[in-house]
Design a protein around this motif. Structure first.
Motif, PDB file in Angstrom:
ATOM      1  N   LEU A  87     -39.114 -13.223   4.479  1.00  0.00           N
ATOM      2  CA  LEU A  87     -39.479 -13.556   5.860  1.00  0.00           C
ATOM      3  C   LEU A  87     -39.177 -15.017   6.178  1.00  0.00           C
ATOM      4  N   SER A  88     -38.257 -15.619   5.427  1.00  0.00           N
ATOM      5  CA  SER A  88     -38.015 -17.059   5.556  1.00  0.00           C
ATOM      6  C   SER A  88     -37.092 -17.430   6.711  1.00  0.00           C
ATOM      7  N   THR A  89     -36.422 -16.461   7.325  1.00  0.00           N
ATOM      8  CA  THR A  89     -35.571 -16.733   8.477  1.00  0.00           C
ATOM      9  C   THR A  89     -35.927 -15.765   9.599  1.00  0.00           C
ATOM     10  N   TRP A  90     -35.645 -16.159  10.835  1.00  0.00           N
ATOM     11  CA  TRP A  90     -36.004 -15.304  11.966  1.00  0.00           C
ATOM     12  C   TRP A  90     -35.290 -13.961  11.943  1.00  0.00           C
ATOM     13  N   PRO A  91     -34.011 -13.890  11.583  1.00  0.00           N
ATOM     14  CA  PRO A  91     -33.395 -12.557  11.499  1.00  0.00           C
ATOM     15  C   PRO A  91     -34.099 -11.620  10.519  1.00  0.00           C
ATOM     16  N   ARG A  92     -34.613 -12.188   9.423  1.00  0.00           N
ATOM     17  CA  ARG A  92     -35.319 -11.350   8.446  1.00  0.00           C
ATOM     18  C   ARG A  92     -36.697 -10.932   8.952  1.00  0.00           C
ATOM     19  N   ARG A  93     -37.303 -11.744   9.808  1.00  0.00           N
ATOM     20  CA  ARG A  93     -38.640 -11.441  10.310  1.00  0.00           C
ATOM     21  C   ARG A  93     -38.616 -10.474  11.481  1.00  0.00           C
ATOM     22  N   THR A  94     -37.493 -10.399  12.179  1.00  0.00           N
ATOM     23  CA  THR A  94     -37.472  -9.727  13.470  1.00  0.00           C
ATOM     24  C   THR A  94     -37.879  -8.265  13.394  1.00  0.00           C
ATOM     25  N   LEU A  95     -37.160  -7.452  12.610  1.00  0.00           N
ATOM     26  CA  LEU A  95     -37.442  -6.018  12.585  1.00  0.00           C
ATOM     27  C   LEU A  95     -38.823  -5.708  12.004  1.00  0.00           C
ATOM     28  N   PRO A  96     -39.181  -6.212  10.806  1.00  0.00           N
ATOM     29  CA  PRO A  96     -40.533  -5.916  10.315  1.00  0.00           C
ATOM     30  C   PRO A  96     -41.620  -6.497  11.204  1.00  0.00           C
ATOM     31  N   GLY A  97     -41.344  -7.642  11.856  1.00  0.00           N
ATOM     32  CA  GLY A  97     -42.330  -8.236  12.746  1.00  0.00           C
ATOM     33  C   GLY A  97     -42.580  -7.367  13.970  1.00  0.00           C
ATOM     34  N   ILE A  98     -41.501  -6.883  14.588  1.00  0.00           N
ATOM     35  CA  ILE A  98     -41.640  -6.000  15.747  1.00  0.00           C
ATOM     36  C   ILE A  98     -42.311  -4.692  15.340  1.00  0.00           C
ATOM     37  N   ALA A  99     -41.913  -4.148  14.191  1.00  0.00           N
ATOM     38  CA  ALA A  99     -42.513  -2.895  13.705  1.00  0.00           C
ATOM     39  C   ALA A  99     -44.005  -3.083  13.432  1.00  0.00           C
TER      40      ALA A  99
END
Length: 400
Positions: A87-99
């Protein structure tokens, strides 16, 4: 690919393996609790949990004391993944964060559709995913599930845990004791000062953390949050390459996380399950099985979670906000969304906070948790067992 990645598993893979194994142990402890509570040993089981050991009952030592260590590990995992992990970059956080956001909002709305008035306070019970249980089910499926989906589930559950921590802090706090709160604030300032001064030994942090736990317990904020606060102050060494495991040896956060994984996964969480999953089903009125709380929690986990996680994820991918996990088909995404409906540990923990003085409502909520989790897990396992992997590798921000 870096050969070191093959020589030594990454932190996220070690995390997945530990959680998967402990999930199976947790399943066994939950079943044992149910059997004991509905056997001739049931009254002795209840008496033991209410027996006082020093200033607190055995049940409180487990739920306020041992679970603070569980929350310490949760906090360490959140900090590591946000600063130096999946989760260290925004692209990595986006999908699991939205889910995760969808998986918290929709179950709460489903619960509130069944409950008004005094029982509405349990809205957060179905909003949490049990990462150990969910990954334990995935472990039974072997390589039928793409690695990207396992990591997606782990990242989603970590963000989900963070959301649960915030919910507990904001909505399940009793009347505050300002002197104890001031003392807790000073303890936090000392921990932050340790970090700024470059203190690398864990002992000073843990000793002040123990004082912090006592002050938070007395302050009116739930004592387990002291574990999360302590975790966020433990220093971490950011690795220049995530495949370089040598940094683990010198980072206090990695040392403490590694030391806690086994006792938390194989001792603390199973003890919590043994102490809290024991619902005396045979002694409950028939109406408890169709009560609004029971139905709201069960439907929140089974319907709300899958609708929120799958629905929000699909929408984010179609709108171009995020990429789908690599090699994962739609049915596999749906299967993982169903597994998110397994809400054992955190859901039962929030149940105790939502209905602290009503054993019947606690029992109804626990029945809902167990029923919703069992059906969600069974359907998720079945779907993932027979769903095909996507042959087309999608671009994914969550790499295996």
């Amino acid at each position: 690919m870096n050969h070191n990645a093959h020589a030594r598993p990454s932190a996220i893979r070690r995390f997945l393996e530990a959680q998967s194994s402990s999930g199976i142990v947790l399943m066994a402890s939950a079943m044992a609790a149910l059997l004991i509570a509905n056997s001739p040993l049931g009254p002795s089981y209840e008496t033991a949990l209410h027996a006082y050991v020093g200033p607190l009952s055995l049940g409180h030592w487990i739920n306020d004391g041992l679970m603070a260590v569980f929350f310490l590990l949760v906090g360490l995992e959140i900090k590591r993944e946000v600063l130096d992990g999946q989760l260290s970059t925004w692209p990595r956080r986006t999908l699991p964060g939205i889910a995760a956001l969808g998986g918290m909002i929709t179950p709460a709305l489903v619960y509130l559709a069944f409950n008004r008035g005094p029982t509405a306070g349990g809205w957060a019970i179905p909003a949490a995913t049990d990462i150990a249980f969910a990954l334990g089910v995935i472990a039974l499926l072997g390589n039928r599930v793409p690695a990207s989906l396992r990591i997606f589930l782990a990242a989603l559950a970590i963000i989900d845990d963070l959301g649960a921590v915030v919910i507990i802090a904001l909505f399940y706090t009793a009347e505050l004791s300002l002197p104890d709160l001031a003392g807790a604030s000073f303890a936090v300032a000392v921990l932050v000062a340790f970090n700024w001064l470059g203190v690398r030994r864990l002992t000073p942090y843990l000793l002040v953390g123990l004082v912090l736990w006592l002050l938070v317990l007395r302050s009116g904020i739930h004592a387990t949050l002291a574990g999360v606060i302590l975790a966020f102050t433990i220093p971490i060494t950011l690795t220049p390459s995530r495949s370089d495991g040598d940094m683990d040896a010198i980072s206090p956060l990695h040392r403490l996380e590694h030391a806690l994984h086994l006792p938390v996964g194989f001792l603390i969480v199973p003890i919590f399950g043994l102490a809290n999953a024991g619902v005396p089903i045979l002694g409950l009125p028939a109406g408890a099985f169709a009560a609004p709380v029971t139905l709201g929690v069960a439907a929140g986990l089974l319907v709300g979670k899958v609708a929120g996680v799958y629905g929000f994820s699909t929408l984010a991918i179609r709108l171009g906000f995020a990429d789908a996990p690599a090699h994962a088909g739609r049915l596999q995404m749906l299967g993982v969304a169903l597994l998110c409906g397994i809400g054992f540990t955190m859901s039962i923990f929030i149940t105790l906070l939502a209905f602290p003085d009503d054993p019947l409502l606690q029992a109804e909520a626990k029945i809902g948790v167990l029923a919703g989790s069992l059906v969600s897990g069974g359907l998720g396992y079945t779907l993932l067992r027979f769903a095909r992997r996507d042959a087309q590798p999608d671009r994914s921000p969550i790499e295996p």
